[in-house]
Design a protein around this motif. Structure first.
Motif, PDB file in Angstrom:
ATOM      1  N   LEU A  51      -2.179  -4.087  37.614  1.00 28.86           N
ATOM      2  CA  LEU A  51      -2.026  -2.877  36.815  1.00 28.86           C
ATOM      3  C   LEU A  51      -1.382  -1.770  37.639  1.00 28.86           C
ATOM      4  N   ALA A  52      -1.800  -1.616  38.905  1.00 30.07           N
ATOM      5  CA  ALA A  52      -1.200  -0.608  39.782  1.00 30.07           C
ATOM      6  C   ALA A  52       0.274  -0.893  40.016  1.00 30.07           C
ATOM      7  N   TRP A  53       0.611  -2.180  40.183  1.00 30.06           N
ATOM      8  CA  TRP A  53       2.027  -2.542  40.323  1.00 30.06           C
ATOM      9  C   TRP A  53       2.810  -2.182  39.070  1.00 30.06           C
ATOM     10  N   GLY A  54       2.234  -2.433  37.899  1.00 26.57           N
ATOM     11  CA  GLY A  54       2.896  -2.068  36.651  1.00 26.57           C
ATOM     12  C   GLY A  54       3.055  -0.561  36.501  1.00 26.57           C
ATOM     13  N   LEU A  55       2.065   0.205  36.966  1.00 24.62           N
ATOM     14  CA  LEU A  55       2.162   1.664  36.891  1.00 24.62           C
ATOM     15  C   LEU A  55       3.275   2.193  37.779  1.00 24.62           C
ATOM     16  N   THR A  56       3.376   1.671  38.996  1.00 29.21           N
ATOM     17  CA  THR A  56       4.450   2.123  39.884  1.00 29.21           C
ATOM     18  C   THR A  56       5.823   1.711  39.349  1.00 29.21           C
ATOM     19  N   LEU A  57       5.894   0.518  38.767  1.00 26.97           N
ATOM     20  CA  LEU A  57       7.163   0.079  38.179  1.00 26.97           C
ATOM     21  C   LEU A  57       7.555   0.984  37.017  1.00 26.97           C
ATOM     22  N   GLY A  58       6.596   1.290  36.136  1.00 29.44           N
ATOM     23  CA  GLY A  58       6.880   2.178  35.021  1.00 29.44           C
ATOM     24  C   GLY A  58       7.293   3.566  35.486  1.00 29.44           C
ATOM     25  N   GLN A  59       6.635   4.065  36.534  1.00 32.00           N
ATOM     26  CA  GLN A  59       7.001   5.374  37.068  1.00 32.00           C
ATOM     27  C   GLN A  59       8.442   5.388  37.570  1.00 32.00           C
ATOM     28  N   VAL A 116      -0.275  -8.286  28.840  1.00 31.28           N
ATOM     29  CA  VAL A 116      -1.262  -7.281  28.453  1.00 31.28           C
ATOM     30  C   VAL A 116      -1.394  -6.201  29.515  1.00 31.28           C
ATOM     31  N   MET A 117      -1.405  -6.593  30.801  1.00 30.99           N
ATOM     32  CA  MET A 117      -1.502  -5.602  31.875  1.00 30.99           C
ATOM     33  C   MET A 117      -0.290  -4.676  31.894  1.00 30.99           C
ATOM     34  N   LEU A 118       0.896  -5.223  31.679  1.00 33.55           N
ATOM     35  CA  LEU A 118       2.093  -4.393  31.617  1.00 33.55           C
ATOM     36  C   LEU A 118       2.058  -3.464  30.407  1.00 33.55           C
ATOM     37  N   SER A 119       1.500  -3.951  29.306  1.00 37.42           N
ATOM     38  CA  SER A 119       1.381  -3.084  28.128  1.00 37.42           C
ATOM     39  C   SER A 119       0.420  -1.933  28.397  1.00 37.42           C
ATOM     40  N   TYR A 120      -0.688  -2.217  29.101  1.00 37.24           N
ATOM     41  CA  TYR A 120      -1.616  -1.150  29.457  1.00 37.24           C
ATOM     42  C   TYR A 120      -0.928  -0.106  30.337  1.00 37.24           C
ATOM     43  N   SER A 121      -0.104  -0.565  31.286  1.00 35.67           N
ATOM     44  CA  SER A 121       0.605   0.366  32.158  1.00 35.67           C
ATOM     45  C   SER A 121       1.513   1.284  31.353  1.00 35.67           C
ATOM     46  N   ALA A 122       2.299   0.691  30.460  1.00 34.15           N
ATOM     47  CA  ALA A 122       3.230   1.483  29.658  1.00 34.15           C
ATOM     48  C   ALA A 122       2.492   2.436  28.722  1.00 34.15           C
ATOM     49  N   LEU A 123       1.419   1.963  28.101  1.00 32.31           N
ATOM     50  CA  LEU A 123       0.674   2.806  27.164  1.00 32.31           C
ATOM     51  C   LEU A 123      -0.028   3.946  27.884  1.00 32.31           C
ATOM     52  N   MET A 124      -0.587   3.671  29.063  1.00 37.60           N
ATOM     53  CA  MET A 124      -1.275   4.724  29.814  1.00 37.60           C
ATOM     54  C   MET A 124      -0.307   5.820  30.244  1.00 37.60           C
ATOM     55  N   ILE A 125       0.830   5.417  30.813  1.00 38.59           N
ATOM     56  CA  ILE A 125       1.799   6.415  31.252  1.00 38.59           C
ATOM     57  C   ILE A 125       2.339   7.190  30.053  1.00 38.59           C
ATOM     58  N   GLY A 126       2.663   6.490  28.972  1.00 45.93           N
ATOM     59  CA  GLY A 126       3.169   7.167  27.785  1.00 45.93           C
ATOM     60  C   GLY A 126       2.168   8.143  27.199  1.00 45.93           C
ATOM     61  N   SER A 127       0.901   7.760  27.181  1.00 46.96           N
ATOM     62  CA  SER A 127      -0.133   8.649  26.638  1.00 46.96           C
ATOM     63  C   SER A 127      -0.329   9.884  27.503  1.00 46.96           C
ATOM     64  N   LEU A 128      -0.298   9.709  28.820  1.00 48.64           N
ATOM     65  CA  LEU A 128      -0.460  10.858  29.706  1.00 48.64           C
ATOM     66  C   LEU A 128       0.760  11.774  29.652  1.00 48.64           C
ATOM     67  N   LEU A 129       1.937  11.215  29.457  1.00 49.59           N
ATOM     68  CA  LEU A 129       3.110  12.060  29.257  1.00 49.59           C
ATOM     69  C   LEU A 129       2.992  12.845  27.953  1.00 49.59           C
ATOM     70  N   SER A 130       2.425  12.215  26.926  1.00 52.29           N
ATOM     71  CA  SER A 130       2.170  12.939  25.678  1.00 52.29           C
ATOM     72  C   SER A 130       1.190  14.075  25.899  1.00 52.29           C
ATOM     73  N   ALA A 131       0.186  13.834  26.744  1.00 52.05           N
ATOM     74  CA  ALA A 131      -0.773  14.894  27.063  1.00 52.05           C
ATOM     75  C   ALA A 131      -0.086  16.067  27.756  1.00 52.05           C
ATOM     76  N   LEU A 256      -8.351   2.754  27.967  1.00 47.52           N
ATOM     77  CA  LEU A 256      -9.251   2.752  29.129  1.00 47.52           C
ATOM     78  C   LEU A 256     -10.549   2.011  28.801  1.00 47.52           C
ATOM     79  N   ILE A 257     -11.108   2.252  27.634  1.00 50.89           N
ATOM     80  CA  ILE A 257     -12.320   1.539  27.218  1.00 50.89           C
ATOM     81  C   ILE A 257     -12.028   0.066  27.045  1.00 50.89           C
ATOM     82  N   CYS A 258     -10.862  -0.244  26.465  1.00 45.35           N
ATOM     83  CA  CYS A 258     -10.486  -1.652  26.262  1.00 45.35           C
ATOM     84  C   CYS A 258     -10.395  -2.370  27.591  1.00 45.35           C
ATOM     85  N   TYR A 259      -9.782  -1.729  28.596  1.00 42.13           N
ATOM     86  CA  TYR A 259      -9.641  -2.386  29.893  1.00 42.13           C
ATOM     87  C   TYR A 259     -11.007  -2.585  30.556  1.00 42.13           C
TER      88      TYR A 259
END
Length: 259
Positions: A51-59, A116-131, A256-259
């Motif tokens: 998941l951390a690798w996916g987050l850095t890749l998405g960033q 699924v892990m890559l989807s979580y990365s994309a959704l988390m970053i997208g949601s925080l950008l929306s915030a 986050l709850i799903c994970y």
């Protein structure tokens, strides 16, 4: 990240660190794969590292599209929290690699869990950008004029001279971040859909049932419905700006709850 938002001289240095972190995480996952002889995503520690690798890749992909310190402020703390939990909070026995149970010895493991892990990365970053859209220039009405295919758009001028037929828009930071958020969530939603389908096929192959409504499957489906509602409101109902941003921000908690 906080320093880079004030002094842009640090932004390139932080990008360099992010690239190094992405490469080192990839090396760690590949090494673990070689040592354990199975794809390194079979326990909580390995999935957190992936998941951390996916987050850095998405960033890195988002920063390539639009240079903004907000992306760094969103992604870096999330990556650090993920790795910190994996390395310092998880017990040692949960960090060690073990043999796979028979149900996990399937080629569907790589397809399902990685997607699924890559989807979580994309959704988390997208949601925080929306915030972030909720707080940046919050007193100014936000009218989205860009599109999901890229940051940029054009309008036709009322003039008839060839020189002035097409003029570019000047987009605000909020509009650019909202567009990146939308695109990230759209990619994450597509990946989550593929993950649910592949998970159902895997479950039928391993246990003889497509869906069992266990907590993990139920929350994954709730996450899918949540972001389906976000995309529906945005595409079909014409929601723009901060209203869909509130929905996407709430979606972060659901993932986050799903994970």
């Amino acid at each position: 990240a906080l320093i880079s938002s004030i002094n842009k001289k640090f932004s390139n240095f932080l990008r360099f660190l992010t690239i190094n972190a992405n490469v080192l995480l990839a090396i760690q996952l590949i090494s673990r794969w070689y040592i354990s002889s199975h794809f390194p995503i079979s326990n909580l520690y390995e999935s957190l590292c992936f998941l951390a690798w996916g987050l850095t890749l998405g960033q890195l992909l988002l920063e390539k599209e639009y240079q903004s310190s907000v992306i760094t402020l969103v992604a870096n703390p999330l990556t650090l929290l993920t790795l910190g939990f994996a390395c310092f909070i998880l017990p040692a026995d949960l960090r060690s690699s073990s043999n796979l149970v028979p149900a996990l010895r399937s080629s569907w493991l790589i397809m399902h869990v990685s997607v699924v892990m890559l989807s979580y990365s994309a959704l988390m970053i997208g949601s925080l950008l929306s915030a972030s859209v909720l707080f940046i220039d919050y007193k100014i009405p936000l009218q989205i004029r860009s599109n999901s295919y890229g940051i940029g758009g054009y309008k036709m001028s009322s003039l008839n001279t060839p020189k002035d037929i097409i003029k570019p828009f000047n987009f605000s930071n909020s509009e650019k971040l909202d567009t990146l958020s939308y695109r990230s969530i759209l990619i994450g939603f597509v990946l989550l859909t593929l993950g649910l389908v592949s998970g159902a096929v895997w479950a039928n192959e391993a246990w003889g049932t497509w869906w069992s409504w266990d907590p993990k499957e139920t929350w994954a489906f709730i996450s899918w419905l949540f972001y389906a509602a976000y995309l529906h409101m945005r595409i079909s109902k014409g929601w723009q700006g901060r209203r869909p941003a509130i929905l996407a921000t709430a979606g972060f908690l659901v993932v986050l709850i799903c994970y």
